[in-house]
Design an enzyme around this catalytic site. Sequence first.
Site: not given
Ligand code: F6R
Length: 599
Positions: A2, A27, A73, A99-100, A476, A480, A483, A499, A594
């Site tokens: 949002c 975002r 969102w 937002n929220g 990680e 990547k 997502e 296992h 984001k």
């Molecule tokens: C994945 C990604 C998310 C953030 C997570 C935490 O690429 O960006 O998994 O790492 O939402 O976000 P922050 O770091 O802003 O607390």
Amino acid sequence: MCGITGYIGTNDAKEILLKGLEKLEYRGYDSAGIAVFNQDGVHIFKEKGRIADMRAVVDGTVTAKVGIGHTRWATHGAPSKGNAHPHQSASGRFTLVHNGVIENESELRVEYLQDVKFNSDTDTEVIVQLVEKFAKDMETEEAFMKTLRLLNGSYAIAMLDTEATDTIFVAKNKSPLLVGVGEDFHVVASDAMAMIEITDQFIELMDKEIVIVKKDQADIYNLQGEVIIREPYHAELDVTDIEKGTYPHFMLKEIDEQPLVMRKIIQAYQNADGNLEIDSDIKHAMAAADRIYIVACGTSYHAGLVGKQLIEKLAGIPVEVHLASEFGYNMPLLSAKPLFVFISQSGETADSRAVLVKVKEMGYRALTITNVPGSTLSREADYTLLLHAGPEIAVASTKAYTAQVAVLAILASATGSAKDTIAEFDLVKELGIVANAMEILCDTKEEFELMAIEYLPAAINCFFIGRSIDYFVGLEGALKLKEISYIQAEGFAGGELKHGTIALIEEQTPVIALATQARVNGSIRANVKEVAARGANNCIISMKGLETEGDRFVLPAVHELLTPLVSVIPLQLIAYYAALHRGCDVDKPRNLAKSVTVE
Ligand code: F6R
């Protein structure tokens, strides 16, 4: 997650609101809308989908000097035009964006709004209907405050009142919101990036504050109506940092920025003697702790797993790493002298913040490692270490991850030097080697594009395996890939496959293995043989000095504790190209936001 914009001044509000919303696109959102005032009343334009879809329904002939905008969102109610903001009160007098999440919206409906017909499924509409209800007997400002005092949950709000056309009513609790100050205008924005093109002066808002925003005045109050004086701060943001330039996607730009970020971090933390140093209060807090609790989400959590290795090995302090969304509800037994370390690119993640609030209530000290100075997690912790990565716009985090690992290395080595637990470790030199290695990898992009084409063109799943620190990088890499390309991907400890999970390996299942650690080089290769025997399409990424024939790519050598900083880059690029070749929206993957500001 949002975004809010608002404008009151002398120029056309519409275009400023729309441009601001475009800057907040990163975002994450699924619908968008704006509302503007002029002599004919309030005009609302909203649409499901992208801002471009909403732009298409905006009436270009409407001009106005006041307005509010929103990207939504979905949390309460599906993504739809009806649920998109702005929302209006029953009579149309009040128009509001939010937002929220309002946690007690059902109770409020029952207690105050049984006679009101709702037009959406959102919790937001409760707020605007309450204001209208109370404003029948009092001034708008009072009705607004009375409403806010009833809300449980998080909110950033901008509201218009047809009976106060020179005002935007603004409020904040837990969700981020700023008021920007210009020569003859004010703006409202979820973050400074949205409005940096027109002002770099912003007033920070604290929780449970409201602001009465006019063209040339912004008055802050708490919810009891007491005046609060706060001067604007200067937002140090370079407009080019938030532009793609010649890059097709922010993600690719941000991957490429990683060598530069390493150098900026070295510069930012280097002291007069040339060593990497942190604030002495942070060092003392670290040294005084008998256990460090790292709390984070997603990619930041993965950086935390690497951080545990760094802190334990370099500073000799035991570390636990926890997912914020779990920690709050299932707190482990704490040690006698814990120190909490929150890792968050945005500094706004609600799950992490909920834990921070709890541990502060319990009287513990907390350090936040974040990319955003002045963010909520930074403000509310005792100490902050900044990432110096510059704004990260792509939803998939890349440069923030490597910056987090580098800053954790600095934290660990500075603590280790202070405690004398660390032998010779010239981190400036080692991070310099890392930056050069990163540059080589970024210059070898075509290689990783070929790998994406070779291993993932029609894959329905993919495994990333590794041992020790490589396992954490595999987690990680898998995040990547899934997502942004929507390929089901799993990061796995090499030794754990047999296992259970090895049952999923079939003819041509892609398995990407990392081999950067001398101690486990033999054993990870044995795990690769196990999956190869079951038909897997193996891709080994090893490190110079540990390579064997048949490895698909050999990384330039770096210190064994810092390998995640380079081994993650091929995985970021493979994910990028896999998503690109599948036609996915790389920078704005579906369903994701984001900055995740709801728990
Ligand atoms: C994945 C990604 C998310 C953030 C997570 C935490 O690429 O960006 O998994 O790492 O939402 O976000 P922050 O770091 O802003 O607390």
